[in-house]
Design an enzyme around this catalytic site. Structure first.
Site, PDB file in Angstrom:
ATOM      1  N   MET A  50       0.849  -1.211   0.000  1.00 55.66           N
ATOM      2  CA  MET A  50       0.000   0.000   0.000  1.00 55.66           C
ATOM      3  C   MET A  50       0.874   1.248   0.000  1.00 55.66           C
ATOM      4  SD  MET A  50      -2.894  -1.057   2.751  1.00 55.66           S
ATOM      5  CE  MET A  50      -3.662  -2.678   2.778  1.00 55.66           C
ATOM      6  N   MET A  67     -12.046  -7.723  -4.602  1.00 57.94           N
ATOM      7  CA  MET A  67     -12.042  -7.128  -3.259  1.00 57.94           C
ATOM      8  C   MET A  67     -13.459  -7.194  -2.695  1.00 57.94           C
ATOM      9  SD  MET A  67      -8.920  -6.059  -2.465  1.00 57.94           S
ATOM     10  CE  MET A  67      -9.545  -5.600  -0.876  1.00 57.94           C
TER      11      MET A  67
HETATM   12  C1  DX5 Z   1      -7.072  -5.067   2.369  1.00 54.36           C
HETATM   13  C2  DX5 Z   1      -6.108  -6.172   2.002  1.00 54.36           C
HETATM   14  C3  DX5 Z   1      -6.464  -7.498   2.536  1.00 54.36           C
HETATM   15  C4  DX5 Z   1      -6.547  -7.572   4.032  1.00 54.36           C
HETATM   16  C5  DX5 Z   1      -7.649  -8.521   4.362  1.00 54.36           C
HETATM   17  O1  DX5 Z   1      -6.830  -3.953   1.578  1.00 54.36           O
HETATM   18  O2  DX5 Z   1      -5.995  -6.288   0.586  1.00 54.36           O
HETATM   19  O3  DX5 Z   1      -5.581  -8.500   2.026  1.00 54.36           O
HETATM   20  O4  DX5 Z   1      -5.379  -8.016   4.654  1.00 54.36           O
HETATM   21  O5  DX5 Z   1      -7.836  -8.510   5.733  1.00 54.36           O
HETATM   22  P1  DX5 Z   1      -9.021  -9.262   6.418  1.00 54.36           P
HETATM   23  O6  DX5 Z   1      -8.914 -10.705   6.025  1.00 54.36           O
HETATM   24  O7  DX5 Z   1      -8.802  -9.041   7.866  1.00 54.36           O
HETATM   25  O8  DX5 Z   1     -10.295  -8.642   5.897  1.00 54.36           O
END
Ligand code: DX5
Ligand code: ZN
Length: 236
Positions: A56, A156
């Site tokens: 990120m 997502m």
């Molecule tokens: C969020 C990430 C995910 C995150 C998921 O932007 O891309 O990979 O780690 O976390 P959980 O499983 O806790 O929702």
């Protein structure tokens, strides 16, 4: 072979594409960042199939994590597939760095730049598997013209940026439509965000085969990783 089993073309009916294996990819976003090497070893030994790496940039998403140098240093802690999810814009200038750092799958966001087709060609030319992620508001149709450039689609199921958010139920229908759009192509459908033992069966039934899980795996510490990974796999 009897005539009744022939298709209208006179050829035997095409056999359906083989089911893709279920993959569990713990996201180290929820790991203890002060000891990432140990954490990667622990999830490897606990049965993770892939290691999911959330990159990120504080620009494409409102959070900052780590980059290629950290990934390179983690490479010696596991031989499992390194599944890099780039939440950065632009991504193109850094693709070679992530390939060189030891990523096996490199996933860019469809929303992160205007030339997705070029980004995917670049990733494959680097000898890596090419993935595209779409945020919850992007329709699956955004991928229609790049399907033959893709090895993986990451859906997502939360808005990207943070672990521990709630799964968005409307994404199950998106996965179902995506599966139909993909047809027989050998493409993994990966789900990321709010994956738990309760939501995993919903997306697997809709056609997904790879599950990212951050908080659902790392909660409770290393002693629980194996059981938490196993709890995400479909019952046999
Ligand atoms: C969020 C990430 C995910 C995150 C998921 O932007 O891309 O990979 O780690 O976390 P959980 O499983 O806790 O929702
Ligand atoms: Zn991710």
């Amino acid at each position: 072979m009897s005539a009744a089993r022939l298709s209208p073309t006179g050829l035997p009916p095409a056999s359906p594409a083989p089911a893709r294996p279920v993959v569990i990819a713990p996201s180290i976003l929820s790991a203890d960042f002060s000891k990432l090497g140990e954490e990667v070893r622990a999830i490897d030994e606990a049965g993770a199939d892939w290691i999911h790496l959330d990159v990120m940039d504080g620009h494409f998403v409102p959070n900052i994590t780590f980059g290629p140098d950290v990934i390179r240093s983690l490479r010696r802690h596991s031989a499992k597939v390194f599944d890099a999810h780039l939440m950065i814009a632009p991504a193109d200038p850094y693709l070679a760095n992530f390939a060189d750092a030891g990523c096996d799958i490199i996933t860019v966001h469809a929303e992160a730049g205007p030339h997705l087709d070029r980004s995917l060609q670049t990733i494959r030319n680097l000898g890596k598997k090419a993935g595209v992620s779409i945020v919850p508001s992007t329709p699956e149709s955004a991928l229609e013209y790049v399907l033959d450039r893709l090895d993986l689609i990451l859906v997502m199921t939360v808005n990207p940026g943070f672990g521990g958010q709630a799964f968005i139920p409307a994404m199950v229908e998106k996965v179902r439509r995506l599966k139909a759009l993909i047809g027989d192509r050998p493409i993994d459908i990966e789900i990321d965000g709010g994956v738990t033992p309760e939501t995993a069966p919903l997306v697997l039934a809709a056609g997904a085969n790879a599950l990212v899980a951050g908080s659902a795996v790392f909660r409770g510490g290393p002693g629980e990783y194996a059981a938490r990974i196993a709890a995400l796999r479909p019952a046999v």
